[in-house]
Design a protein around this motif. Structure first.
Motif, PDB file in Angstrom:
ATOM      1  N   GLY A  49     -15.752  25.405  83.984  1.00  0.00           N
ATOM      2  CA  GLY A  49     -16.899  25.306  84.458  1.00  0.00           C
ATOM      3  C   GLY A  49     -17.995  26.052  83.400  1.00  0.00           C
ATOM      4  N   LEU A  50     -17.436  26.885  82.732  1.00  0.00           N
ATOM      5  CA  LEU A  50     -18.470  27.347  81.797  1.00  0.00           C
ATOM      6  C   LEU A  50     -19.024  26.513  80.608  1.00  0.00           C
ATOM      7  CD1 LEU A  50     -16.158  30.719  80.780  1.00  0.00           C
ATOM      8  CD2 LEU A  50     -18.068  30.543  82.283  1.00  0.00           C
ATOM      9  N   THR A  51     -18.257  25.258  80.752  1.00  0.00           N
ATOM     10  CA  THR A  51     -19.129  24.438  79.665  1.00  0.00           C
ATOM     11  C   THR A  51     -20.480  23.721  80.215  1.00  0.00           C
ATOM     12  OG1 THR A  51     -18.014  22.525  80.628  1.00  0.00           O
ATOM     13  CG2 THR A  51     -16.927  23.515  78.760  1.00  0.00           C
ATOM     14  N   GLY A  52     -20.833  24.151  81.409  1.00  0.00           N
ATOM     15  CA  GLY A  52     -22.110  23.678  81.871  1.00  0.00           C
ATOM     16  C   GLY A  52     -21.990  22.378  82.637  1.00  0.00           C
ATOM     17  N   CYS A  53     -20.618  21.696  82.598  1.00  0.00           N
ATOM     18  CA  CYS A  53     -20.494  20.471  82.974  1.00  0.00           C
ATOM     19  C   CYS A  53     -21.574  19.415  82.778  1.00  0.00           C
ATOM     20  CB  CYS A  53     -20.442  20.325  84.452  1.00  0.00           C
ATOM     21  SG  CYS A  53     -19.168  21.423  85.119  1.00  0.00           S
TER      22      CYS A  53
END
Lengths: 438, 382
Positions: A49-53
């Motif tokens: 989720g840290l990728t920002g989706c």
């Protein structure tokens, strides 16, 4: 197998051993191993989720918007002129810049590139105009760093709420951006200035100017969130500073206050007339004002300069009852009390502050000056039919039932007709500064 | 008879009094602080803070019902006791209970996903935050309540001071005129509106099951009162913060007034966008709430069925609730509306009545029983 034991990289071996221990590699039963790995897998999944989706933003692709100007064209379309940070003008660690032009030892910015570049777009509404500008831009426009929102005259007269709504709803943009009105004659001059000495780009300069004005001027700039709540209620009206650029010095300044009734710009207070606004809106703070010398009132060179240290305001609406037993608003009694210190007492005005009579004479002269300033502001605002002071709030607090009846017609009908009685009391405080500077 | 329960209640499941108070708080305040201010301001205007105070008193009733139903004893849940009296009744009432807490989890999951979707990841499909929510909660509910309580303790230590700090930082921008007149103008409206916050604050009714995890000797009533007082104060702070900044009219039209207020806080160029600090903490808090609720539902079911461990049941409850939440709601305002109607008017009353019915059935069974029995069995050594 690579072994780090005995080497300087022993800590790696120890770390790997710790991981092995935590994962239970010492051949535990199958179930226990799964139980230990499962939380680790869950946590690792969470890291995705840290990728920002879908909201992932690559900083290289972004165009950072720092100033937006909005106005309505005669054909009803909204035009957005946007200033975007120019990455090629930013200093690089080596002192050059990505474009390869300019710069040098010790850092610097591009000689050729301006700190910002401008794009524009038009549309049926603000969102469409910004979308058109976005499509015209090489980079994807990012509105999270907008510092200044300029609203043109036509848009302000048509519907200010429309201009603000987009930015308030946008989760990326800040609601603390400064909002100014710009008159048509000033638009090209303000937006044409793409470089500001010492502060870099224009939005930064306007932001600095606003912070300075907020703390030291009688004309307070406003932020977006301070407008949206006022626009939602009829008990007070919006007042927004009108920004201009002086010639030939090209310095930002305020040329007056635009008064609104609801979302419509209905009139303007000049700078001297607008000075009463801050006194009545609980915003007075460390501001200087000049007072005629009690002994030489007609001699401007003898004027004293006082600085406000704080002020309190109490307003009491007075009511009466008509023959039908209906409660009516009779007048509003306003008591203003301010503590001031003497900033400058020129030799042309020989006041002996240690003498109570002379001390009181200065206080009374200051009170008279403030009374005149505030009365002028109120009278002008009444004539315009706008209540930026928030007298409607006091009426609503005193009689909520009456307010529900008169609220909708407050600014244009009731407020202009209500007598407002002002009582100003000034106390010369900070006696250490009364005699001589330290 | 008590021996059948001993396997369920091990010392590892016990939580301390402080942890229990925090669990009861986290059960309530993560949802109330973001979703309640707008509907309260819309319904009651300046009567809203008084409605919250009244709701704080009203919320003690569901708590007392939960406590009474579980006989006010720690270490034993309502459904474990009820099973000793009448297994079919225990199973039936536990299913009603699980249905209600499942519905609560659907609502909470929807609210969590809507806020993440609306404020952090607007372009990302709703399913993604829901998936991560399910993952996090599934991780939290891997064991018993005690690790969740420990996590609650840690997050509360960070979260509650930040909430207080946000309120303090916002003080320079507040305008007290927005909340005047202070005294309630319409007592009838105030009482009517109080039902909505009371249904949130009353979620402490889950004490009927949660109480079984508290260390023996804990004064549950006192813990519940303390938690409810704190929950009421937090709701008041969350309500007054936007009211003082934006006034009741503007507050009532904001999808999340608390977040809007947090976004408005600024100090020079240094402190801006505090929502990026508040939201992650809130996400953990709301996931903790979902974990507690799911665990409570699962515990009720396994107690009623006579099993010893909840195993995969909490994860299944949260997972199904997450999937249901995707199909249930369209936007944050609609979620808030549905919560206001569905939860406060339907699910919550059913939950309280089912717990009260369980308590009544337990009392009746106890009265009809001819042989002496006790639900507080000896504790095993770990």
């Amino acid at each position: 197998m690579i072994s780090f034991a005995g080497s300087r990289l022993r800590f790696l071996a120890e770390g790997m051993a710790a991981i092995r221990r935590s994962l239970g590699s010492a051949t535990p039963p199958n179930g226990a191993k799964v139980r230990r790995i499962f939380p680790a897998v869950l946590l690792a999944a969470g890291l995705l989720g840290l990728t920002g989706c879908w909201d992932m933003l690559a900083v290289e692709d972004l165009g950072f918007v720092n100033l937006v100007y909005l106005d309505r064209l005669p054909n009803g379309r909204v035009v957005a002129r946007i200033q975007v940070t120019n990455p090629s003008s930013l200093p690089t660690p080596g002192g050059g810049n990505p474009s390869g032009s300019g710069g040098g030892a010790g850092g610097g910015t591009s000689q050729a590139a301006t700190p910002v570049y401008q794009i524009y777009g038009t549309g049926l509404n603000v969102a469409q105009a910004l979308r058109a500008a976005d499509l015209a831009s090489i980079n994807r426009l990012y509105t999270g760093h907008i510092q200044v929102l300029l609203v043109g005259e036509h848009e302000a007269r048509t519907d200010l709420a429309e201009a603000l709504d987009f930015f308030e709803r946008n989760p990326k943009s800040r609601t603390i951006q400064w909002v100014y009105i710009v008159e048509p004659a000033d638009v090209n001059r303000i937006l044409g200035q793409l470089t500001v000495p010492s502060t870099g780009y224009p939005a930064n300069a306007i932001s600095n100017f606003s912070l300075h004005m907020e703390s030291a001027s009688n004309l307070r700039p406003v932020r977006l969130y301070q407008l949206t709540d006022v626009l939602a209620t009829p008990e007070r009206d919006v007042a927004i500073p009108i920004l201009t650029l002086t010639t030939p010095a090209r310095i930002y300044t305020i040329k007056g206050m635009a008064l609104f009734r609801g979302p419509h710009w209905v009139g303007t207070l000049s700078v001297p007339d607008a000075a009463g606004l801050t006194w009545l809106r609980h915003q007075i703070r460390f501001q200087d004002f000049t007072v005629p010398c009690p002994f030489h009132p007609a001699q401007p060179s003898a004027d004293l300069t006082l600085q406000t240290m704080g002020a309190t305001l109490k307003a009491h609406p007075l009511f009466n009852t008509n023959r039908a037993g209906q409660r009516l608003l009779k007048s509003i009694d306003v008591h203003l009390f301010a503590m001031v210190r003497v900033s400058e007492s020129p030799p042309a005005c020989p006041v002996s502050y240690e003498k109570p009579r002379q001390h009181d004479a200065v206080s009374q002269m200051a009170a008279q000056t403030v009374l005149t300033v505030v009365s002028t502001s109120i009278e002008k605002a009444k004539r315009i039919g706008s209540d930026p002071f928030g007298f409607g709030t006091y009426v609503r607090i005193a009689d909520p039932a009456l307010w529900t009846r008169i609220g909708p017609s407050w600014a244009n009908q009731i407020f202009p007709a209500v007598p407002i009685t002002l009582h100003v009391r000034i106390r010369l405080d900070d006696t250490g500064g009364l005699y001589r500077p330290l | 008879m008590s021996g059948r329960l001993t396997g369920v209640y091990t010392r590892y499941t016990q939580v301390s009094t402080l942890q229990f108070i925090l669990v009861l708080m986290v059960l309530v305040f993560p949802t109330e602080m973001f979703t309640l201010p707008a509907p309260l301001a819309l319904k009651a205007g300046l009567n809203a803070p008084w409605a919250v105070l009244v709701a704080g008193l009203e919320a003690l009733l569901p708590f007392v019902v939960g406590l009474w139903a579980s006989q006010g004893r720690s270490a034993v849940s309502l459904y474990a006791s009820l099973r000793l009296v009448s297994p079919p009744t225990a199973l039936l009432l536990a299913l009603v209970f699980v249905g209600c807490v499942w519905a609560l989890n659907v609502l909470v999951m929807a609210e969590y996903a809507e806020i993440v979707h609306g404020f952090l990841l607007p372009r990302t499909p709703l399913a993604i935050p829901v998936f991560f929510g399910i993952t996090l909660v599934a991780f939290m509910t891997q064991s018993t309540l005690e690790p969740i309580a420990r996590m609650t303790e840690i997050v509360s230590v960070i979260g509650l001071p930040i909430l207080a700090l946000v309120f303090l930082l916002a003080m320079p921008y507040m305008d007290v005129h927005w909340v005047e007149p202070i005294w309630p103008q319409q007592p009838g409206l105030m009482l009517k509106t109080s039902i909505l916050p009371a249904s949130y604050l009353g979620e402490v009714v889950l004490v009927a099951v949660l109480g079984s995890h508290v260390a023996p000797g804990t004064r549950l009533l006192r813990a519940g009162i303390i938690a409810t007082v704190f929950n009421t104060v937090i709701l008041l702070v969350s309500l007054y913060l936007p009211l003082l900044l934006f006034g009741p009219v503007h507050t009532s039209v904001l999808s999340s007034p608390m977040l809007a207020a947090v976004r408005a806080i600024h100090y020079g160029y240094v402190l801006e966008r505090l929502d990026t600090v508040v939201l992650p903490i809130w996400i953990v808090l709301i996931c903790l709430k979902m974990a507690i609720v799911a665990f409570t539902g699962a515990e009720a079911l396994v107690n009623a069925a006579g099993h010893r461990k909840t195993k995969w049941l909490p994860s299944a409850l949260v997972g199904s609730a997450g999937i249901a939440s995707l199909y249930e709601f369209q936007s944050l305002p609609s979620t808030i509306h549905v919560i206001g109607v569905m939860w406060s008017q339907w699910v919550f009353p059913i939950l309280v009545v089912s717990v009260a019915a369980g308590g009544l059935a337990l009392r009746l069974g106890e009265a009809r029983s001819t042989r002496p029995w006790s639900t507080a069995g000896p504790r095993p050594t770990p």
